[in-house]
Motif scaffolding. Structure first.
Motif, PDB file in Angstrom:
ATOM      1  N   SER A  41       0.557  -1.021  -0.026  1.00  0.00           N
ATOM      2  CA  SER A  41      -0.087  -0.097   0.039  1.00  0.00           C
ATOM      3  C   SER A  41       0.841   1.152   0.209  1.00  0.00           C
ATOM      4  O   SER A  41       1.864   1.241   0.595  1.00  0.00           O
ATOM      5  CB  SER A  41      -0.870   0.023   1.382  1.00  0.00           C
ATOM      6  N   ALA A  44       0.731   2.338   4.020  1.00  0.00           N
ATOM      7  CA  ALA A  44       0.819   1.340   5.095  1.00  0.00           C
ATOM      8  C   ALA A  44       1.943   0.267   4.670  1.00  0.00           C
ATOM      9  O   ALA A  44       2.372   0.064   3.681  1.00  0.00           O
ATOM     10  CB  ALA A  44      -0.562   0.657   5.101  1.00  0.00           C
ATOM     11  N   SER A  45       2.064  -0.423   5.811  1.00  0.00           N
ATOM     12  CA  SER A  45       3.295  -1.491   5.683  1.00  0.00           C
ATOM     13  C   SER A  45       2.702  -2.654   4.926  1.00  0.00           C
ATOM     14  O   SER A  45       1.558  -2.974   4.751  1.00  0.00           O
ATOM     15  CB  SER A  45       3.810  -1.850   6.979  1.00  0.00           C
ATOM     16  N   LEU A  47       2.078  -6.519   3.766  1.00  0.00           N
ATOM     17  CA  LEU A  47       1.530  -7.758   4.252  1.00  0.00           C
ATOM     18  C   LEU A  47       1.842  -8.857   3.265  1.00  0.00           C
ATOM     19  O   LEU A  47       2.027  -8.800   2.086  1.00  0.00           O
ATOM     20  CB  LEU A  47       0.061  -7.528   4.223  1.00  0.00           C
ATOM     21  N   VAL A  62      -2.959 -14.028   6.762  1.00  0.00           N
ATOM     22  CA  VAL A  62      -2.287 -13.206   6.408  1.00  0.00           C
ATOM     23  C   VAL A  62      -1.203 -12.610   7.661  1.00  0.00           C
ATOM     24  O   VAL A  62      -1.272 -13.067   8.628  1.00  0.00           O
ATOM     25  CB  VAL A  62      -3.222 -11.782   6.718  1.00  0.00           C
ATOM     26  N   HIS A  64       1.784 -10.109   9.100  1.00  0.00           N
ATOM     27  CA  HIS A  64       2.560  -8.761   8.980  1.00  0.00           C
ATOM     28  C   HIS A  64       3.926  -8.822   9.575  1.00  0.00           C
ATOM     29  O   HIS A  64       3.927  -9.379  10.961  1.00  0.00           O
ATOM     30  CB  HIS A  64       1.702  -8.122  10.118  1.00  0.00           C
ATOM     31  N   VAL A  85       2.838 -10.929  13.299  1.00  0.00           N
ATOM     32  CA  VAL A  85       1.390 -10.987  13.729  1.00  0.00           C
ATOM     33  C   VAL A  85       0.718 -11.557  12.667  1.00  0.00           C
ATOM     34  O   VAL A  85       0.907 -11.365  11.339  1.00  0.00           O
ATOM     35  CB  VAL A  85       0.925  -9.754  13.988  1.00  0.00           C
ATOM     36  N   GLU A  86       0.165 -13.099  13.132  1.00  0.00           N
ATOM     37  CA  GLU A  86      -0.627 -13.634  11.774  1.00  0.00           C
ATOM     38  C   GLU A  86      -1.971 -13.702  12.169  1.00  0.00           C
ATOM     39  O   GLU A  86      -2.421 -13.696  13.320  1.00  0.00           O
ATOM     40  CB  GLU A  86       0.017 -15.091  11.777  1.00  0.00           C
ATOM     41  N   SER A  87      -2.768 -14.001  11.330  1.00  0.00           N
ATOM     42  CA  SER A  87      -4.177 -14.089  11.468  1.00  0.00           C
ATOM     43  C   SER A  87      -4.897 -15.080  10.320  1.00  0.00           C
ATOM     44  O   SER A  87      -4.563 -14.720   9.319  1.00  0.00           O
ATOM     45  CB  SER A  87      -4.973 -12.687  11.499  1.00  0.00           C
ATOM     46  N   LYS A  88      -5.494 -16.152  10.611  1.00  0.00           N
ATOM     47  CA  LYS A  88      -6.034 -16.908   9.754  1.00  0.00           C
ATOM     48  C   LYS A  88      -7.110 -16.041   9.125  1.00  0.00           C
ATOM     49  O   LYS A  88      -7.943 -15.361   9.916  1.00  0.00           O
ATOM     50  CB  LYS A  88      -6.593 -18.142  10.421  1.00  0.00           C
ATOM     51  N   MET A  89      -7.587 -16.297   7.953  1.00  0.00           N
ATOM     52  CA  MET A  89      -8.778 -15.437   7.444  1.00  0.00           C
ATOM     53  C   MET A  89      -9.657 -16.308   6.473  1.00  0.00           C
ATOM     54  O   MET A  89      -9.293 -17.344   5.942  1.00  0.00           O
ATOM     55  CB  MET A  89      -8.167 -14.336   6.489  1.00  0.00           C
ATOM     56  N   PHE A  97      -8.278  -7.273   1.218  1.00  0.00           N
ATOM     57  CA  PHE A  97      -7.183  -6.279   1.087  1.00  0.00           C
ATOM     58  C   PHE A  97      -7.239  -5.491   0.028  1.00  0.00           C
ATOM     59  O   PHE A  97      -6.774  -4.306   0.075  1.00  0.00           O
ATOM     60  CB  PHE A  97      -5.813  -7.210   1.490  1.00  0.00           C
TER      61      PHE A  97
ATOM     62  N   MET B   1     -11.456 -22.563   8.494  1.00  0.00           N
ATOM     63  CA  MET B   1     -10.815 -21.877   9.157  1.00  0.00           C
ATOM     64  C   MET B   1     -10.259 -22.189  10.585  1.00  0.00           C
ATOM     65  O   MET B   1      -9.988 -21.601  11.443  1.00  0.00           O
ATOM     66  CB  MET B   1     -11.632 -20.386   9.391  1.00  0.00           C
ATOM     67  N   VAL B  93     -16.053 -10.695   6.361  1.00  0.00           N
ATOM     68  CA  VAL B  93     -14.686 -11.357   6.236  1.00  0.00           C
ATOM     69  C   VAL B  93     -14.475 -11.755   7.822  1.00  0.00           C
ATOM     70  O   VAL B  93     -14.911 -11.186   8.778  1.00  0.00           O
ATOM     71  CB  VAL B  93     -13.478 -10.592   6.073  1.00  0.00           C
ATOM     72  N   GLU B  94     -14.242 -13.337   7.823  1.00  0.00           N
ATOM     73  CA  GLU B  94     -13.935 -13.991   9.195  1.00  0.00           C
ATOM     74  C   GLU B  94     -12.566 -14.161   9.461  1.00  0.00           C
ATOM     75  O   GLU B  94     -11.638 -14.641   8.519  1.00  0.00           O
ATOM     76  CB  GLU B  94     -14.396 -15.032   9.172  1.00  0.00           C
ATOM     77  N   ALA B  95     -11.849 -13.755  10.394  1.00  0.00           N
ATOM     78  CA  ALA B  95     -10.261 -13.657  10.935  1.00  0.00           C
ATOM     79  C   ALA B  95     -10.076 -14.026  12.281  1.00  0.00           C
ATOM     80  O   ALA B  95     -10.889 -13.970  13.169  1.00  0.00           O
ATOM     81  CB  ALA B  95      -9.655 -12.414  10.448  1.00  0.00           C
ATOM     82  N   ASP B  96      -8.938 -14.563  12.590  1.00  0.00           N
ATOM     83  CA  ASP B  96      -8.843 -14.776  13.882  1.00  0.00           C
ATOM     84  C   ASP B  96      -8.534 -13.267  14.771  1.00  0.00           C
ATOM     85  O   ASP B  96      -8.576 -12.223  14.071  1.00  0.00           O
ATOM     86  CB  ASP B  96      -7.390 -15.404  14.029  1.00  0.00           C
ATOM     87  N   SER B  98      -6.450 -11.713  16.048  1.00  0.00           N
ATOM     88  CA  SER B  98      -5.196 -11.046  16.036  1.00  0.00           C
ATOM     89  C   SER B  98      -5.129 -10.195  14.903  1.00  0.00           C
ATOM     90  O   SER B  98      -4.369  -9.123  14.639  1.00  0.00           O
ATOM     91  CB  SER B  98      -4.179 -12.140  15.974  1.00  0.00           C
ATOM     92  N   ILE B  99      -6.182 -10.066  13.819  1.00  0.00           N
ATOM     93  CA  ILE B  99      -6.381  -9.285  12.857  1.00  0.00           C
ATOM     94  C   ILE B  99      -6.490  -7.808  13.518  1.00  0.00           C
ATOM     95  O   ILE B  99      -6.161  -7.048  12.491  1.00  0.00           O
ATOM     96  CB  ILE B  99      -7.676  -9.442  11.930  1.00  0.00           C
ATOM     97  N   ILE B 102      -2.988  -6.645  13.682  1.00  0.00           N
ATOM     98  CA  ILE B 102      -2.632  -6.121  12.356  1.00  0.00           C
ATOM     99  C   ILE B 102      -3.268  -4.983  11.705  1.00  0.00           C
ATOM    100  O   ILE B 102      -2.443  -4.089  11.375  1.00  0.00           O
ATOM    101  CB  ILE B 102      -2.910  -7.322  11.351  1.00  0.00           C
ATOM    102  N   LEU B 106      -1.180  -1.315  10.671  1.00  0.00           N
ATOM    103  CA  LEU B 106      -1.339  -0.767   9.337  1.00  0.00           C
ATOM    104  C   LEU B 106      -1.923   0.576   9.372  1.00  0.00           C
ATOM    105  O   LEU B 106      -1.427   1.375   8.547  1.00  0.00           O
ATOM    106  CB  LEU B 106      -2.710  -1.585   8.562  1.00  0.00           C
ATOM    107  N   VAL B 108      -4.351   2.140   8.680  1.00  0.00           N
ATOM    108  CA  VAL B 108      -5.242   2.717   7.268  1.00  0.00           C
ATOM    109  C   VAL B 108      -6.538   3.075   7.721  1.00  0.00           C
ATOM    110  O   VAL B 108      -7.161   4.213   7.367  1.00  0.00           O
ATOM    111  CB  VAL B 108      -5.385   1.583   6.284  1.00  0.00           C
TER     112      VAL B 108
END
Lengths: 214, 223
Positions: A41, A44-45, A47, A62, A64, A85-89, A97, B1, B93-96, B98-99, B102, B106, B108
């Protein structure tokens, strides 16, 4: 946080490394087939969006990756320590994104295998061929960037409280692989092990003898 | 997931006061009584938080083309997950969880406001009911009353539609018996428009709460 060391190995010695890792690991060998998309982006940083193609349904994550630890102390560490930092999505992660202002910078496919070791700290060894995609998302047409070379990564999760213990653990583990691969901080590759052919031959012949006995 | 907390087929409703009537704390107490009059057993508390985020304001040179509104939902009973809804893009959107860390890194989007839905939940046979208030965080003004009906045995929206409606009709009768001035009302999103299937998931619940969040924001409420 995570601690990381990396190295490269000639493709012809990957089988020997597999044998070595099998010997060290009580767990199962896992297939690795990861579609990795680097998103950028202007404000922003970056990903990393990873799609694990080895599982059904595919799992999207995802990641970071933050800055590496800095300072004299950090420079002297034999492994890279960085925030992560990770997150399943859900599987609409890429579309999400794009919608929040990111664009794809590049994508690649990592194809190989991994072993997970539970020692004092969990350690993962991944051996993969890094492949380019000739057209957008063309996974089936992926070709290795360096056909004769594969990437070896050893990673371990860490926290601010325990990274000083995790780093020597990872470093000590890396010693087990030193006959075949030199592992060091990302960005400071130590090159191919010159005696890897001899070590590989020895490992494979020992493995053959063991198989015949069984 | 990965592992999921159990998700029941759910309809998120709200209390619609009659013309001229107001929604007050007493309304909520009366609704709790209506559930208890149907032999509902109180089983605990619940809380859901919805948030509205807007892009950080930047000068022209730094502006990026991104969704003008990002909505988020978190459930206390399924704290490991977080949900985002982009209404213009028709996306859930579904996420852990921890999103959130993140997205914070960012920078944003910035949080513009949050709404908390909280109250008591009840068990009534195969149905689980939630009733509670909706308030903006950092404020006490009641923005609305939320009612949620969950049904456990089946998770197909079409199969449970009639059963849910019959239950709501029964509940409405119990409420009318208390001479309350209003009715239970449903704002049902078009799940298919958001690419959500007929099999019920937490994403369906998240979308319903976002619709209710947006609805309450658009109404003016007085405590």
């Amino acid at each position: 946080m995570e601690c990381v060391v990396q190295g490269i190995i000639e493709a012809q010695h990957v089988e020997a490394l597999d044998v070595l890792l099998q010997g060290l690991c009580e767990g199962q060998r896992e297939a690795v087939k990861t579609h990795e998309i680097c998103l950028k982006s202007t404000v922003a940083s970056e990903l990393h969006l990873l799609c694990d193609l080895s599982k059904r349904p595919h799992i999207w994550t995802v990641k970071h990756i933050g800055g590496a630890m800095r300072g004299t102390g950090a420079e002297q560490l034999p492994a890279l320590v960085r925030n992560i930092v990770e997150s399943k999505m859900s599987n609409n992660a890429l579309r999400f994104f794009y919608a929040v202002g990111y664009k794809m910078d590049y994508e690649l496919l990592r194809d190989g295998f991994a072993y997970r070791f539970q020692r004092a700290f969990p350690i993962t060894v991944t051996v993969t061929s890094v492949c380019r995609l000739p057209k957008q998302h063309s996974i089936d047409e992926a070709t290795p960037v360096t056909p004769n070379i594969q990437l070896v990564e050893v990673t371990a999760p860490a926290t601010a409280d325990n990274f000083s213990d995790v780093v020597p653990a990872i470093s000590s583990f890396a010693e087990h692989l030193s006959p075949l691969v030199n592992l060091s901080k990302p960005g400071s590759f130590a090159g191919i092990v010159s005696t890897a052919s001899t070590a590989a031959a020895s490992l494979l012949s020992r493995s053959d003898r063991l198989e015949h006995r069984v | 997931m990965g592992s999921q907390s159990v998700c029941l087929d759910s309809r998120v409703l709200h209390w619609q006061p009659s013309a001229g009537a107001q929604v007050t704390s007493q309304t909520l107490v009366d609704l709790f009584r209506s559930i208890e009059s149907m032999n509902g057993v109180r089983t605990g508390r619940w809380q859901i938080t919805a948030a509205q985020h807007r892009p950080f304001t930047r000068d022209q040179a730094m502006a990026i083309d991104c969704a003008k509104e990002l909505l988020g939902v978190a459930f206390s009973e399924f704290a490991s997950k977080h949900y985002f809804v982009l209404r213009a893009e028709r996306m859930v959107v579904e996420a852990d969880s921890s999103i959130q860390a993140i997205m914070e890194k960012l920078q944003v989007y910035r949080n513009r406001l949050s709404m908390v839905f909280e109250g008591f939940q009840y068990q009534l046979g195969d149905f689980q009911l939630k009733a509670g208030r909706a308030v903006l965080s950092q404020a006490e003004n009641l923005r609305g009353i939320v009612l949620e009906v969950e049904y456990s045995p089946v998770s197909s929206i079409e199969k449970t539609r009639q059963m849910m409606q019959e239950f709501v009709d029964l509940w409405q009768e119990a409420i009318s018996a208390q001479s309350m001035s209003g009715r239970i009302s449903l704002l049902e999103p078009n799940f298919a428009e958001y690419a959500l299937s007929d099999t019920y998931t937490w994403q369906h619940t998240a979308l319903q709460y976002i619709f209710l969040f947006a609805y309450f924001l658009s109404q003016s409420q007085r405590a």
